[in-house]
Design a protein around this motif. Sequence first.
Motif, PDB file in Angstrom:
ATOM      1  N   UNK A 100       0.859  -0.975   0.110  1.00 53.83           N
ATOM      2  CA  UNK A 100      -0.107  -0.192   0.031  1.00 53.83           C
ATOM      3  C   UNK A 100       1.061   1.047   0.082  1.00 53.83           C
ATOM      4  N   UNK A 101       1.867   0.910   0.995  1.00 53.44           N
ATOM      5  CA  UNK A 101       3.363   2.802   0.848  1.00 53.44           C
ATOM      6  C   UNK A 101       3.025   2.599  -0.819  1.00 53.44           C
ATOM      7  N   UNK A 102       4.200   1.495  -0.555  1.00 50.48           N
ATOM      8  CA  UNK A 102       5.112   1.844  -1.614  1.00 50.48           C
ATOM      9  C   UNK A 102       4.054   1.858  -3.470  1.00 50.48           C
ATOM     10  N   UNK A 103       3.330   1.519  -3.250  1.00 52.81           N
ATOM     11  CA  UNK A 103       2.076   1.527  -4.866  1.00 52.81           C
ATOM     12  C   UNK A 103       1.368   1.975  -4.759  1.00 52.81           C
ATOM     13  N   UNK A 104       0.357   2.660  -3.911  1.00 59.04           N
ATOM     14  CA  UNK A 104       0.058   3.746  -4.001  1.00 59.04           C
ATOM     15  C   UNK A 104       0.365   5.214  -3.001  1.00 59.04           C
ATOM     16  N   UNK A 105       0.722   4.990  -2.354  1.00 60.43           N
ATOM     17  CA  UNK A 105       1.101   6.200  -1.609  1.00 60.43           C
ATOM     18  C   UNK A 105       2.712   7.106  -1.517  1.00 60.43           C
ATOM     19  N   UNK A 106       3.417   6.521  -2.571  1.00 61.38           N
ATOM     20  CA  UNK A 106       4.780   7.147  -2.780  1.00 61.38           C
ATOM     21  C   UNK A 106       4.811   7.995  -3.401  1.00 61.38           C
ATOM     22  N   UNK A 107       6.042   9.043  -3.026  1.00 60.52           N
ATOM     23  CA  UNK A 107       6.138   9.953  -4.800  1.00 60.52           C
ATOM     24  C   UNK A 107       7.374   9.045  -5.312  1.00 60.52           C
ATOM     25  N   UNK A 108       7.578   9.776  -6.202  1.00 61.07           N
ATOM     26  CA  UNK A 108       8.521   9.024  -7.148  1.00 61.07           C
ATOM     27  C   UNK A 108       9.602   9.142  -6.899  1.00 61.07           C
ATOM     28  N   UNK A 109      10.419  10.379  -5.607  1.00 61.63           N
ATOM     29  CA  UNK A 109      11.358  11.067  -5.370  1.00 61.63           C
ATOM     30  C   UNK A 109      11.574   9.309  -3.665  1.00 61.63           C
ATOM     31  N   UNK A 110      10.204   8.830  -3.847  1.00 60.27           N
ATOM     32  CA  UNK A 110      10.865   7.889  -2.744  1.00 60.27           C
ATOM     33  C   UNK A 110      10.355   8.411  -1.061  1.00 60.27           C
ATOM     34  N   UNK A 111       9.235  10.234  -1.065  1.00 57.05           N
ATOM     35  CA  UNK A 111       8.829  10.327  -0.280  1.00 57.05           C
ATOM     36  C   UNK A 111       7.583   9.763  -0.455  1.00 57.05           C
TER      37      UNK A 111
ATOM     38  N   UNK B  49      16.963   2.649  -2.695  1.00 54.27           N
ATOM     39  CA  UNK B  49      18.015   2.677  -2.963  1.00 54.27           C
ATOM     40  C   UNK B  49      16.483   4.554  -4.018  1.00 54.27           C
ATOM     41  N   UNK B  50      15.175   4.131  -4.227  1.00 54.45           N
ATOM     42  CA  UNK B  50      15.078   5.263  -4.645  1.00 54.45           C
ATOM     43  C   UNK B  50      14.690   6.446  -3.888  1.00 54.45           C
ATOM     44  N   UNK B  51      14.830   6.336  -1.913  1.00 55.29           N
ATOM     45  CA  UNK B  51      13.994   7.291  -1.253  1.00 55.29           C
ATOM     46  C   UNK B  51      15.804   7.751  -0.741  1.00 55.29           C
ATOM     47  N   UNK B  52      17.304   6.873  -1.098  1.00 57.46           N
ATOM     48  CA  UNK B  52      17.999   6.776  -0.351  1.00 57.46           C
ATOM     49  C   UNK B  52      18.932   8.191  -0.924  1.00 57.46           C
ATOM     50  N   UNK B  53      18.962   8.033  -3.252  1.00 56.02           N
ATOM     51  CA  UNK B  53      19.004   9.179  -3.953  1.00 56.02           C
ATOM     52  C   UNK B  53      18.556  10.005  -4.364  1.00 56.02           C
ATOM     53  N   UNK B  54      17.205  10.387  -3.907  1.00 58.67           N
ATOM     54  CA  UNK B  54      16.247  11.187  -4.126  1.00 58.67           C
ATOM     55  C   UNK B  54      16.322  12.028  -3.115  1.00 58.67           C
ATOM     56  N   UNK B  55      14.762  11.874  -1.919  1.00 53.76           N
ATOM     57  CA  UNK B  55      14.289  12.670  -1.174  1.00 53.76           C
ATOM     58  C   UNK B  55      15.536  12.483   0.377  1.00 53.76           C
ATOM     59  N   UNK B  56      16.195  11.428   0.645  1.00 52.98           N
ATOM     60  CA  UNK B  56      17.323  11.889   2.057  1.00 52.98           C
ATOM     61  C   UNK B  56      18.035  11.856   1.278  1.00 52.98           C
ATOM     62  N   UNK B  57      19.246  12.445   0.706  1.00 54.94           N
ATOM     63  CA  UNK B  57      20.254  13.145   0.575  1.00 54.94           C
ATOM     64  C   UNK B  57      19.874  14.909  -0.336  1.00 54.94           C
ATOM     65  N   UNK B  58      18.815  14.818  -0.987  1.00 53.40           N
ATOM     66  CA  UNK B  58      18.226  15.780  -1.046  1.00 53.40           C
ATOM     67  C   UNK B  58      17.715  16.956   0.360  1.00 53.40           C
ATOM     68  N   UNK B  59      17.327  16.237   1.224  1.00 52.45           N
ATOM     69  CA  UNK B  59      16.916  17.030   1.812  1.00 52.45           C
ATOM     70  C   UNK B  59      18.271  18.072   2.874  1.00 52.45           C
ATOM     71  N   UNK B  60      19.718  17.678   2.933  1.00 52.03           N
ATOM     72  CA  UNK B  60      20.462  18.450   3.203  1.00 52.03           C
ATOM     73  C   UNK B  60      21.354  19.170   1.926  1.00 52.03           C
ATOM     74  N   UNK B  61      21.693  20.079   2.290  1.00 49.09           N
ATOM     75  CA  UNK B  61      22.422  21.121   1.263  1.00 49.09           C
ATOM     76  C   UNK B  61      23.512  20.660   1.166  1.00 49.09           C
ATOM     77  N   UNK B  62      24.091  21.077  -0.050  1.00 50.97           N
ATOM     78  CA  UNK B  62      25.789  20.551  -0.551  1.00 50.97           C
ATOM     79  C   UNK B  62      27.014  20.906   0.523  1.00 50.97           C
ATOM     80  N   UNK B  63      26.735  22.055   1.479  1.00 48.33           N
ATOM     81  CA  UNK B  63      27.146  22.327   2.558  1.00 48.33           C
ATOM     82  C   UNK B  63      26.876  21.624   3.650  1.00 48.33           C
ATOM     83  N   UNK B  64      26.536  21.298   3.573  1.00 44.41           N
ATOM     84  CA  UNK B  64      25.711  19.884   5.477  1.00 44.41           C
ATOM     85  C   UNK B  64      25.800  20.771   6.174  1.00 44.41           C
TER      86      UNK B  64
END
Length: 661
Positions: A302-313, A365-380
């Motif tokens: 239900x989470x991943x096939x109905x309620x998940x964004x393409x970015x893993x959000x 992988x989808x959540x990690x490479x998109x939402x998670x690392x995207x939540x932090x700026x390049x300067x950390x």
Amino acid sequence: MKNTAKPESATLPLQDVQIQDTFWSSYMDLVHQVVIPYQWDALNDRIPDAEPSYAIHNFRIAAGVEQGSYGGLVFQDSDLAKWLEAVAYRLATHPDPALEEIADETIQFIIQAQQKDGYINTYFTVKEPDKRWTNLHDCHELYCAGHMMEAAVAYYEATGKRAFLHAMCRFADYIDTVFGPDEGKIHGYDGHQEIELALVKLYRVTGEQRYLRLSQYFIDARGQQPNFFIEEWEQRGRTSHWVPGEFKPDPQYNQSHLPVREQSTAVGHAVRAVYMYSAMADLARLTGDQALAEACRRLWNNVTKRQMYITGGIGSTRIGEAFSLDWNLPNERVYGETCASIGLIFFAHRMLQLEQKAEYADVLERALYNNVIGSMSEDGKHYFYVNPLEVWPDACAKDPELPHVKPVRQKWFGCSCCPPNVARILASLGTYIYTVNNDTIYTHLFVGNKAKVHMNGLDVLLKQETDSPWNGNIRITVTPERAAAFRLALRVPGWCKEQPTLRINGQAHTTLQVVDGYCLIDRPWQPGDVVEWVLAMEVQFIAAHPFMRANAGKVAIQRGPFVYALEEVDHAAPLASLSINPTQLLTARRDASLPGEPIVLEGILHQEASAHALSEDEPYHVFGTTSAPTLMPLRAVPYFMWGNRNPGEMAVWIRTNHNDY
């Protein structure tokens, strides 16, 4: 403290995986050199113009070494706990005496703040000592306890020091006297799940069965009395910690509306949900509870096939930071809390330990490479709490429906659960790359590393070299301590639509045995055998299911694990006036002008002529009465990089101008 637990074979100890990767090593260094020190300053309220944390302040008061009053939110202890957990993971792979000394001193404050009965919580120690366990719905006591337990386990495994672990065992022992089915105990559970998965970790390192049973109790009890929080609220005189007046608890908000084995749809607060699902998967694996495992599968689907964004959000609404309903995934009003994606990664990782199916690693992988690392700026040093898929900065500032969406990352938050959560998952990345099941080594993520695997009395060294995630070439050198037969399983990512190329010691293998998304290689291995695994990484235009109304007539762009975004800095605003022909071939090229030289995608966009040709005094016009659209260059950047240049509009989903896609 004798460890009688059975040795866990599913995951590799973090110390046994050394990341050496062209993409991820820079993140590992950033965590050590910038993120951990910066967050330490934030926890000590030393970041100018940022919201104060009060976390260290509160513990110093509770420990009796400082005078003052409690500051911050009721769950402030958890921020410090997650930071300590991140420190522990970093120390496990990169010893740092100075950092360890800071952690030791901090842990000493925590131990000094522990009450005689084992209880630790600065809010209820400093501010309301007579209100323990009277507001489980709102006040996160067991949530904070769980994060402290996770930190203590990580610190013990990294350093071998037992003081923090011993203190948390005392706390768990005390909690076991307070909660449970026995007469005289509280027959309830926390409003924010976390203690459940933490107790499993505590059980794993101590072998103490009571901790596993207590975790089972909290999972089994939830939803058996759907009105538990309502009854607690009644006993408090219908008062809430957060909302003035009568605010009746909603059992769905914290997934207590049904017994967990009867739940099929993800509802309520998204972080609470996936933390609970993670614990359920842990318990299903450890106890063999098939009903619990089946509930995990239903909820996963239900989470991943109905309620998940393409970015893993996950978590589409700001009201309750919650799931809303199937297919309701708005782009500009999204919540997509960073912690929720991290919790989804926890859930995926535990499902991989329960059963090896590539779909779990795909989502991880989808959540990690998109939402998670995207939540932090390049300067950390700056963070998103909310991760939108569409941003119009003026609306973020002025639309009362969008106060949660920020066009730029923030230095810190009054509720800063997300930044230390990012730190701890990045610092522990090595644990997510492999799992071992009997005589099979599963490779879930393609990250350059050196790993030591102990399997059925055999030590195997793995060296993974790759130019992933930008390209799909992976080389794994397999060195068992002696010639031996076992299985190596390589993930076939969901984004790889062509059959991968497999070569072993230079010899091509065209017939692949793929089971549940993993290519299984059974052979007698010799020291120094080399496996080459080449994954096609093509640019893909992704369309959403028609039920996903927000994305009707739109496409997103994906290449490998990365979702791409358009930014105003590269295009003319408004981005909503742009459209794309998804039959065109986009060019992928390395861009040396951006940090890390990412691959950007280039092509052609159409912009409606009316976007700038019409007078602003003419809000509507007859369709077809303006000039033809103009062509303009497309330059799409990986979603995780957006917001690091000039602030402006951003969009993941783009309107199409071709009817036959």
